[in-house]
Write a protein that holds these residues in place. Structure first.
Motif, PDB file in Angstrom:
ATOM      1  N   SER A   1      16.599   0.752  -6.203  1.00  0.00           N
ATOM      2  CA  SER A   1      15.953  -0.514  -5.887  1.00  0.00           C
ATOM      3  C   SER A   1      14.470  -0.372  -6.248  1.00  0.00           C
ATOM      4  N   ARG A   2      13.682  -1.333  -5.798  1.00  0.00           N
ATOM      5  CA  ARG A   2      12.254  -1.292  -6.084  1.00  0.00           C
ATOM      6  C   ARG A   2      11.510  -1.766  -4.837  1.00  0.00           C
ATOM      7  N   ILE A   3      10.399  -1.103  -4.541  1.00  0.00           N
ATOM      8  CA  ILE A   3       9.535  -1.534  -3.442  1.00  0.00           C
ATOM      9  C   ILE A   3       8.212  -1.985  -4.051  1.00  0.00           C
ATOM     10  N   GLY A   4       7.561  -2.947  -3.410  1.00  0.00           N
ATOM     11  CA  GLY A   4       6.270  -3.370  -3.931  1.00  0.00           C
ATOM     12  C   GLY A   4       5.895  -4.760  -3.494  1.00  0.00           C
ATOM     13  N   GLY A   5       4.738  -5.188  -3.944  1.00  0.00           N
ATOM     14  CA  GLY A   5       4.224  -6.501  -3.594  1.00  0.00           C
ATOM     15  C   GLY A   5       2.913  -6.746  -4.320  1.00  0.00           C
ATOM     16  N   LYS A   6       2.052  -7.549  -3.711  1.00  0.00           N
ATOM     17  CA  LYS A   6       0.810  -7.951  -4.356  1.00  0.00           C
ATOM     18  C   LYS A   6      -0.383  -7.481  -3.526  1.00  0.00           C
ATOM     19  N   ILE A   7      -1.256  -6.678  -4.159  1.00  0.00           N
ATOM     20  CA  ILE A   7      -2.458  -6.165  -3.508  1.00  0.00           C
ATOM     21  C   ILE A   7      -3.582  -7.185  -3.688  1.00  0.00           C
ATOM     22  N   ASP A   8      -4.267  -7.502  -2.582  1.00  0.00           N
ATOM     23  CA  ASP A   8      -5.346  -8.496  -2.657  1.00  0.00           C
ATOM     24  C   ASP A   8      -6.420  -8.071  -3.636  1.00  0.00           C
ATOM     25  N   ARG A   9      -6.777  -6.787  -3.597  1.00  0.00           N
ATOM     26  CA  ARG A   9      -7.892  -6.347  -4.436  1.00  0.00           C
ATOM     27  C   ARG A   9      -7.878  -4.828  -4.613  1.00  0.00           C
ATOM     28  N   LEU A  10      -8.237  -4.403  -5.792  1.00  0.00           N
ATOM     29  CA  LEU A  10      -8.420  -2.986  -6.109  1.00  0.00           C
ATOM     30  C   LEU A  10      -9.840  -2.798  -6.630  1.00  0.00           C
ATOM     31  N   ASP A  11     -10.549  -1.814  -6.097  1.00  0.00           N
ATOM     32  CA  ASP A  11     -11.846  -1.473  -6.683  1.00  0.00           C
ATOM     33  C   ASP A  11     -12.030   0.042  -6.661  1.00  0.00           C
ATOM     34  N   GLN A  12     -12.973   0.502  -7.434  1.00  0.00           N
ATOM     35  CA  GLN A  12     -13.146   1.949  -7.649  1.00  0.00           C
ATOM     36  C   GLN A  12     -14.604   2.330  -7.436  1.00  0.00           C
ATOM     37  N   LYS A  13     -14.811   3.439  -6.739  1.00  0.00           N
ATOM     38  CA  LYS A  13     -16.148   4.014  -6.614  1.00  0.00           C
ATOM     39  C   LYS A  13     -16.025   5.522  -6.603  1.00  0.00           C
ATOM     40  N   ASP A  14     -16.776   6.161  -7.493  1.00  0.00           N
ATOM     41  CA  ASP A  14     -16.671   7.616  -7.674  1.00  0.00           C
ATOM     42  C   ASP A  14     -15.209   7.974  -7.968  1.00  0.00           C
ATOM     43  N   ASP A  15     -14.590   8.838  -7.159  1.00  0.00           N
ATOM     44  CA  ASP A  15     -13.211   9.246  -7.454  1.00  0.00           C
ATOM     45  C   ASP A  15     -12.207   8.557  -6.533  1.00  0.00           C
ATOM     46  N   THR A  16     -12.626   7.460  -5.858  1.00  0.00           N
ATOM     47  CA  THR A  16     -11.753   6.797  -4.894  1.00  0.00           C
ATOM     48  C   THR A  16     -11.375   5.389  -5.338  1.00  0.00           C
ATOM     49  N   LEU A  17     -10.069   5.141  -5.361  1.00  0.00           N
ATOM     50  CA  LEU A  17      -9.550   3.800  -5.601  1.00  0.00           C
ATOM     51  C   LEU A  17      -9.265   3.171  -4.243  1.00  0.00           C
ATOM     52  N   ARG A  18      -9.877   2.023  -3.970  1.00  0.00           N
ATOM     53  CA  ARG A  18      -9.663   1.351  -2.686  1.00  0.00           C
ATOM     54  C   ARG A  18      -8.582   0.275  -2.808  1.00  0.00           C
TER      55      ARG A  18
ATOM     56  N   TYR B   1     -15.020  -3.237 -10.034  1.00  0.00           N
ATOM     57  CA  TYR B   1     -13.935  -4.132  -9.636  1.00  0.00           C
ATOM     58  C   TYR B   1     -12.768  -3.931 -10.599  1.00  0.00           C
ATOM     59  N   VAL B   2     -11.600  -3.630 -10.067  1.00  0.00           N
ATOM     60  CA  VAL B   2     -10.441  -3.307 -10.905  1.00  0.00           C
ATOM     61  C   VAL B   2      -9.520  -4.508 -11.096  1.00  0.00           C
ATOM     62  N   ALA B   3      -9.112  -5.159 -10.000  1.00  0.00           N
ATOM     63  CA  ALA B   3      -8.166  -6.272 -10.119  1.00  0.00           C
ATOM     64  C   ALA B   3      -8.096  -7.073  -8.834  1.00  0.00           C
ATOM     65  N   SER B   4      -7.662  -8.339  -8.980  1.00  0.00           N
ATOM     66  CA  SER B   4      -7.336  -9.202  -7.837  1.00  0.00           C
ATOM     67  C   SER B   4      -5.867  -9.565  -7.898  1.00  0.00           C
ATOM     68  N   GLU B   5      -5.257  -9.745  -6.717  1.00  0.00           N
ATOM     69  CA  GLU B   5      -3.866 -10.206  -6.642  1.00  0.00           C
ATOM     70  C   GLU B   5      -2.976  -9.414  -7.606  1.00  0.00           C
ATOM     71  N   LYS B   6      -3.067  -8.103  -7.511  1.00  0.00           N
ATOM     72  CA  LYS B   6      -2.387  -7.189  -8.432  1.00  0.00           C
ATOM     73  C   LYS B   6      -0.970  -6.871  -7.939  1.00  0.00           C
ATOM     74  N   SER B   7       0.026  -7.218  -8.741  1.00  0.00           N
ATOM     75  CA  SER B   7       1.415  -6.885  -8.404  1.00  0.00           C
ATOM     76  C   SER B   7       1.679  -5.426  -8.736  1.00  0.00           C
ATOM     77  N   VAL B   8       2.185  -4.680  -7.763  1.00  0.00           N
ATOM     78  CA  VAL B   8       2.515  -3.264  -7.968  1.00  0.00           C
ATOM     79  C   VAL B   8       3.913  -3.014  -7.429  1.00  0.00           C
ATOM     80  N   SER B   9       4.615  -2.096  -8.065  1.00  0.00           N
ATOM     81  CA  SER B   9       5.960  -1.765  -7.580  1.00  0.00           C
ATOM     82  C   SER B   9       6.334  -0.364  -8.041  1.00  0.00           C
ATOM     83  N   GLU B  10       7.398   0.131  -7.451  1.00  0.00           N
ATOM     84  CA  GLU B  10       7.876   1.474  -7.782  1.00  0.00           C
ATOM     85  C   GLU B  10       9.382   1.535  -7.530  1.00  0.00           C
ATOM     86  N   GLN B  11      10.079   2.174  -8.433  1.00  0.00           N
ATOM     87  CA  GLN B  11      11.525   2.311  -8.263  1.00  0.00           C
ATOM     88  C   GLN B  11      11.822   3.402  -7.241  1.00  0.00           C
ATOM     89  N   VAL B  12      12.793   3.126  -6.369  1.00  0.00           N
ATOM     90  CA  VAL B  12      13.178   4.105  -5.347  1.00  0.00           C
ATOM     91  C   VAL B  12      14.693   4.266  -5.341  1.00  0.00           C
TER      92      VAL B  12
END
Length: 321
Positions: free
Chosen positions: A177-194, A155-166
């Motif tokens: 400007s910047r694009i982004g928002g809040k991801i409900d959940r991030l988790d990791q298994k093997d080489d995949t981030l969900r 389990y990586v994070a809950s309600e994770k704010s992410v953004s990127e400059q464009v």
């Protein structure tokens, strides 16, 4: 109704979304979805800043219901990861058997988001609220059942704010400007981030391809667009694979249910999106065109031609469509 992008309107948009004027500028996937559904609605909500009056009610609307579910899930996984980020089948199964503990997480979410009381206070539920609480507990069990099938995972994070400059190109020059928002959940298994997005309403829609996410249509999937935008941002921050997942909790009771996002051309087989890098370039190109249109002074804010999008619009009375 058509609202032209006068110099005054363009100035207001730049003061909202141009990092040179607003260091906190951020264009959310919700705002972009609103623009794709109806340009006029975007103007009224995000540029003119019109708001619908808040109704004080003892009942729980769909947004609050979803928020309580999200907060309950956040409490659960913060608790499960107190002594390490690895989530095991055994830990999930133990929690699924502990009805009192599950109820306590939902109760905490109700206190915080609905009753607005301290955690040591006892809320007084009415009959409808008790029914909503029971449904959320059932949904939480469905979430845990699906996660048990996927476990073990980190389990990586809950309600994770992410953004990127464009950089956005306009006839008068480029701006940041910047694009982004809040991801409900991030988790990791093997080489995949969900990228996991919870949905407590609606039903899965498989877009035909990436381009269809940018074309206004009654069957366009705003949910897939949102999770693809998050996947696109995280794809540039993550060395391994990034996979967008949409978990429709209200549809997840069957053993065959899968939250994997798929593309599906008419009369063809589903293509699961398990590595977003395969779609990154096309998505970025379409996103670039969308942002350029949004800030093009000759593209007015017009009413949608997809009248199904008007049914639950907050501005129906203004628009009269």
């Amino acid at each position: 109704i058509s609202i032209p992008k006068t110099p005054e309107v363009m100035e207001k948009m730049h003061r909202m979304y141009n990092l040179a004027y607003n260091e906190r500028a951020r264009i959310s996937p919700t705002a972009l979805n609103t623009y794709l559904e109806c340009k006029l609605r975007f103007y009224l909500k995000y540029v003119a800043g019109l708001q619908t009056p808040e109704e004080v009610s003892a009942e729980i609307d769909s947004i609050t219901f979803g928020d309580i579910f999200h907060k309950s899930a956040e409490y659960i996984y913060k608790d499960l990861t107190q002594h390490g980020s690895l989530i095991t089948k055994d830990a999930i199964e133990a929690l699924m058997k502990d009805e009192v503990r599950l109820e306590s997480y939902v109760d905490k979410a109700f206190k915080e988001l609905f009753f607005h009381i301290e955690m040591d206070e006892k809320p007084e539920y009415n009959g409808t609220q008790l029914i909503n609480s029971a449904v959320i507990i059932r949904y939480i069990k469905q979430l845990l059942r699906i996660d048990r099938q996927y476990a073990p995972f980190t389990y990586v994070a809950s309600e994770k704010s992410v953004s990127e400059q464009v950089s956005i190109h306009t006839p008068s020059g480029d701006f940041k400007s910047r694009i982004g928002g809040k991801i409900d959940r991030l988790d990791q298994k093997d080489d995949t981030l969900r990228i996991v997005d919870y949905k407590t309403g609606g039903e899965p829609k498989n877009p035909a391809n990436v381009a269809s996410l940018f074309i206004p249509d009654k069957n366009r999937s705003g949910y897939v667009f949102q999770t693809f935008l998050y996947a696109s941002i995280m794809n540039r921050k993550t060395p391994g694979k990034v996979a967008p997942y949409l978990l429709y909790i209200n549809r997840a009771s069957s053993e065959e249910y899968s939250p994997v996002v798929c593309l599906q051309e008419p009369y063809k087989s589903k293509i699961p999106v398990l590595d977003f890098s395969l779609y990154e370039d096309e998505f970025r190109e379409e996103l670039k065109k969308l942002l350029e249109e949004l800030f093009h002074p000759e593209v007015s804010f017009t009413q949608t031609e997809v009248e199904e999008k008007c049914a639950y619009c907050d501005f129906k009375a203004f628009c009269k469509k």
